[in-house]
Design an enzyme around this catalytic site. Structure first.
Site, PDB file in Angstrom:
ATOM      1  CB  CYS A 127      58.846  38.243  70.190  1.00 24.03           C
ATOM      2  SG  CYS A 127      58.256  39.165  71.460  1.00 24.03           S
ATOM      3  CB  CYS A 141      58.192  37.475  74.542  1.00 22.58           C
ATOM      4  SG  CYS A 141      59.630  37.657  73.421  1.00 22.58           S
ATOM      5  CE  LYS A 147      57.896  34.315  78.749  1.00 25.39           C
ATOM      6  NZ  LYS A 147      59.073  34.204  78.461  1.00 25.39           N
ATOM      7  CE1 TYR A 176      63.402  32.232  77.221  1.00 21.09           C
ATOM      8  CE2 TYR A 176      65.827  31.786  76.562  1.00 21.09           C
ATOM      9  CZ  TYR A 176      64.438  32.368  76.275  1.00 21.09           C
ATOM     10  OH  TYR A 176      64.135  32.725  74.933  1.00 21.09           O
ATOM     11  CD  GLU A 222      60.805  31.887  80.527  1.00 15.37           C
ATOM     12  OE1 GLU A 222      61.238  32.965  80.832  1.00 15.37           O
ATOM     13  OE2 GLU A 222      60.135  31.664  79.262  1.00 15.37           O
ATOM     14  CG  HIS A 270      59.349  49.586 105.538  1.00  9.65           C
ATOM     15  ND1 HIS A 270      59.906  48.429 105.202  1.00  9.65           N
ATOM     16  CD2 HIS A 270      58.518  49.716 106.642  1.00  9.65           C
ATOM     17  CE1 HIS A 270      59.565  47.848 106.312  1.00  9.65           C
ATOM     18  NE2 HIS A 270      58.494  48.680 107.069  1.00  9.65           N
ATOM     19  CD  GLU A 274      61.778  47.517 102.778  1.00  5.75           C
ATOM     20  OE1 GLU A 274      62.182  48.734 103.385  1.00  5.75           O
ATOM     21  OE2 GLU A 274      60.994  46.869 103.162  1.00  5.75           O
TER      22      GLU A 274
HETATM   23  C1  LIG Z   1      59.214  30.066  74.266  1.00  2.00           C
HETATM   24  C2  LIG Z   1      60.186  31.243  74.178  1.00  2.00           C
HETATM   25  C3  LIG Z   1      60.022  32.238  74.940  1.00  2.00           C
HETATM   26  C4  LIG Z   1      60.489  33.650  74.989  1.00  2.00           C
HETATM   27  N1  LIG Z   1      60.456  34.688  75.863  1.00  2.00           N
HETATM   28  C5  LIG Z   1      60.981  35.744  75.631  1.00  2.00           C
HETATM   29  C6  LIG Z   1      61.033  36.665  76.684  1.00  2.00           C
HETATM   30  O1  LIG Z   1      59.991  36.588  77.613  1.00  2.00           O
HETATM   31  N2  LIG Z   1      61.945  38.068  76.607  1.00  2.00           N
HETATM   32  C7  LIG Z   1      62.531  38.134  75.552  1.00  2.00           C
HETATM   33  O2  LIG Z   1      63.375  39.327  75.349  1.00  2.00           O
HETATM   34  N3  LIG Z   1      62.573  36.975  74.696  1.00  2.00           N
HETATM   35  C8  LIG Z   1      61.934  35.937  74.737  1.00  2.00           C
HETATM   36  N4  LIG Z   1      62.287  34.921  73.694  1.00  2.00           N
HETATM   37  C9  LIG Z   1      63.278  35.132  72.566  1.00  2.00           C
HETATM   38  C10 LIG Z   1      62.503  36.029  71.498  1.00  2.00           C
HETATM   39  O3  LIG Z   1      61.281  35.576  70.936  1.00  2.00           O
HETATM   40  C11 LIG Z   1      63.431  36.202  70.339  1.00  2.00           C
HETATM   41  O4  LIG Z   1      64.821  36.481  70.764  1.00  2.00           O
HETATM   42  C12 LIG Z   1      63.318  37.121  69.371  1.00  2.00           C
HETATM   43  O5  LIG Z   1      61.660  36.848  68.687  1.00  2.00           O
HETATM   44  C13 LIG Z   1      64.079  37.091  68.056  1.00  2.00           C
HETATM   45  O6  LIG Z   1      63.746  37.872  67.119  1.00  2.00           O
HETATM   46  P1  LIG Z   1      64.249  37.908  65.760  1.00  2.00           P
HETATM   47  O7  LIG Z   1      63.554  38.987  64.888  1.00  2.00           O
HETATM   48  O8  LIG Z   1      65.738  37.534  65.659  1.00  2.00           O
HETATM   49  O9  LIG Z   1      63.649  36.574  65.017  1.00  2.00           O
HETATM   50  P2  LIG Z   1      62.227  36.011  65.198  1.00  2.00           P
HETATM   51  O10 LIG Z   1      61.207  36.878  66.043  1.00  2.00           O
HETATM   52  O11 LIG Z   1      62.115  34.526  65.194  1.00  2.00           O
HETATM   53  O12 LIG Z   1      61.757  36.436  63.564  1.00  2.00           O
HETATM   54  C14 LIG Z   1      62.193  35.854  62.375  1.00  2.00           C
HETATM   55  C15 LIG Z   1      61.093  35.951  61.243  1.00  2.00           C
HETATM   56  O13 LIG Z   1      61.846  35.502  60.311  1.00  2.00           O
HETATM   57  C16 LIG Z   1      60.865  34.888  59.298  1.00  2.00           C
HETATM   58  N5  LIG Z   1      61.638  34.039  58.440  1.00  2.00           N
HETATM   59  C17 LIG Z   1      62.446  32.998  58.417  1.00  2.00           C
HETATM   60  N6  LIG Z   1      63.008  32.770  57.466  1.00  2.00           N
HETATM   61  C18 LIG Z   1      62.757  33.640  56.361  1.00  2.00           C
HETATM   62  C19 LIG Z   1      63.306  33.714  54.926  1.00  2.00           C
HETATM   63  N7  LIG Z   1      64.072  32.804  54.624  1.00  2.00           N
HETATM   64  N8  LIG Z   1      62.815  34.784  54.663  1.00  2.00           N
HETATM   65  C20 LIG Z   1      61.696  35.757  55.203  1.00  2.00           C
HETATM   66  N9  LIG Z   1      61.369  35.469  56.597  1.00  2.00           N
HETATM   67  C21 LIG Z   1      61.719  34.507  57.017  1.00  2.00           C
HETATM   68  C22 LIG Z   1      59.904  33.881  60.205  1.00  2.00           C
HETATM   69  O14 LIG Z   1      59.044  33.551  59.885  1.00  2.00           O
HETATM   70  C23 LIG Z   1      59.857  34.785  61.525  1.00  2.00           C
HETATM   71  O15 LIG Z   1      58.967  35.422  61.493  1.00  2.00           O
HETATM   72  C24 LIG Z   1      61.536  33.698  73.695  1.00  2.00           C
HETATM   73  C25 LIG Z   1      61.792  32.666  72.795  1.00  2.00           C
HETATM   74  C26 LIG Z   1      60.956  31.706  72.930  1.00  2.00           C
HETATM   75  C27 LIG Z   1      61.008  30.487  71.804  1.00  2.00           C
END
Ligand SMILES: Cc1cc2nc3c(=O)[nH]c(=O)nc-3n(C[C@H](O)[C@H](O)[C@H](O)COP(=O)(O)OP(=O)(O)OC[C@H]3O[C@@H](n4cnc5c(N)ncnc54)[C@H](O)[C@@H]3O)c2cc1C
Length: 451
Positions: free
Chosen positions: A43, A48, A51, A178, A182, A440, A445
């Protein structure tokens, strides 16, 4: 004294992992968090946040064009892309610093390492160190899927998009989900000529079809081109420079300077010891969890994108917080309700959605469904004589006309939807909307004036 080093060990410092670590620490748990890359995960670093920054830049470009149409004396706006990236990354740097401070204050121990499960209570770091914990939270997120086709290395993905320093003259985007939509909107607004190639027959499958068709038409007005039914078979280097796309049916595209693959995402579950410990994953590798975010292995839970549930930052955060409230906060029933979660696609204009689409409502409720729509030209676009129109759609069910779906396309809907999502979640009827006085003149609205 606990026999483990920590009460909770979190794998992944993204949206879900950080939220879980902070909430558990608030409840008094001793927490360690493993993250090999920048704090904030997808994110903050590749999703997010950067982006939305690019979307804001694109909006400003489009608004400048509207301003010029309305009489402002403006030269065609040209973005100094490298300078904008400095602003974007400075903003992101501020988020990193804030997370680091909060981790210190919460006494969460951060370990900069990838983690691998050894057993249900032990994780091994890259340097071989082993850490044990009473509970383990898997929050390792996902990454862009790269199709296994010849020439795939000639394309970049959404991660690579954030390394661009200028709009390519011609861009091909593969994928009409999406992320593809985007990035297409941003690049088109910032001067690229963009064409979208998609296997399916429409944009944004799963969203309200009438709105996605309207968005498609709107994109055409801005110069976007679409190639539906295009199943990518290979990518070739074009004579000179650039790439050409080839479909499974042998169609060849024109030449593009840049190819962006936006063909879905895969979970970060490889090389994590999941099989060794017996954590169940589905056929795509997503960690399987129950309604309380627990895996089949006692002591191991998972939240966020790695579970294949709704891939949105607030969802990962809310699931993690409720899980920690249940595990460490004395709230045994805490769990996330995945129904009626609002979402916005940051297209141009944006598209917001909460609840059932008309098709989903008809499948469940048949003839009991009533639909209201408002199709209008927002004042700014009318003043500038721009053809862009908005389309709002309300889906209601039963004689009482319970509002079960709200679907908005148009200027400002990214900000309008949130409040109406609260109302829908609370179970309002069409009569409640009718009883609400309009503000308005606004676009919002329209939602209380539909007939
Ligand atoms: C281009 C794009 C635009 C987006 N726009 C939006 C938006 O506008 N609004 C919205 O709500 N969502 C958006 N999202 C989705 C959002 O980014 C994700 O849903 C969110 O980041 C998920 O969070 P998470 O904690 O599950 O995983 P992540 O945020 O991906 O975090 C996972 C972390 O785990 C770490 N990791 C991986 N493997 C290991 C391991 N074995 N040991 C330790 N650490 C590890 C990674 O390095 C990473 O930092 C977007 C995604 C993308 C790709």
């Amino acid at each position: 004294m606990s026999k483990h080093d920590y009460d909770l060990l979190v794998l992944g410092g993204g949206s879900g992992g950080l939220a879980g670590a902070f909430r558990a620490a608030e409840h008094g748990a001793r927490v360690a968090l493993l993250e090999p890359h920048e704090l904030g995960g997808t994110c903050v670093n590749l999703g997010c946040v950067p982006k939305k920054a690019m979307w804001l830049a694109a909006e400003m470009a489009q608004r400048s064009a509207l301003a010029a149409q309305m009489g402002f004396n403006l030269a065609a706006p040209v973005l100094d892309w490298p300078e904008f990236i400095v602003h974007r990354q400075r903003y992101i740097g501020g988020i990193h610093a804030s997370y680091r401070k909060r981790l210190d204050e919460a006494r969460v121990v951060e370990v900069q390492s990838h983690g691998r499960l050894v057993d249900a209570h032990t994780v091994q770091c890259e340097d071989g160190t082993r850490i044990s914990a009473g509970r383990i939270l898997i929050a390792t997120g996902g990454r862009p899927r790269r199709p296994a086709i010849p020439g795939v290395e000639l394309g970049i993905d959404s991660d690579g998009f954030f390394n661009l320093c200028a709009a390519p003259a011609r861009t091909a985007i593969v994928g009409a989900g999406y992320v593809g939509i985007e990035l297409a909107g941003v690049l088109q607004a910032l001067g690229s000529r963009v064409e979208i190639f998609a296997r399916g027959s429409c944009l944004l499958q799963g969203f309200e079809r009438e709105l996605t068709t309207a968005l498609e038409d709107n994109g055409r007005q801005h110069g976007l081109q679409y190639h539906f039914g295009f199943d990518l078979a290979s990518v070739e280097r074009a004579a000179g420079d650039g790439v050409v796309l080839v479909s499974t049916q042998g169609q060849r595209s024109e030449r593009f300077d840049s190819l962006i693959l936006a063909a879905g995402r895969v979970p970060n579950t490889g090389d994590m010891g999941l099989e060794q410990v017996g954590v169940h994953t589905d056929t795509h590798g997503f960690v399987q969890v129950d309604g309380k975010q627990d895996t089949n292995v006692d002591g191991i839970s998972a939240v966020g994108d790695v579970t294949g549930q709704l891939a949105l930052t607030p969802v990962a955060i809310a699931a993690a917080r409720r899980l920690m409230d249940r595990l460490f906060g004395g709230k045994p029933e805490a769990r996330l309700d995945y129904d009626n979660i609002a979402t916005v696609v940051f297209s141009h204009p944006p598209l917001g959605s909460v609840g059932l689409t008309e098709a989903q409502a008809r499948e469940r409720h048949g003839d009991a469904v009533t639909v209201y729509r408002s199709h209008f030209r927002p004042m700014l676009h009318a003043l500038a004589d721009s053809p862009q129109r908005s389309l709002f759609k309300l889906v209601c069910v039963g004689p009482e006309q319970h509002v079960v779906g709200l679907h908005l396309l148009g200027e400002g809907v990214d900000e309008i939807l949130q409040g109406f999502a609260v109302a829908l979640k609370k179970g309002i009827t069409k009569a409640d909307l009718d009883d609400t006085m309009a503000i308005h003149p606004t676009a919002a609205e329209e939602l209380v004036l539909m007939r």
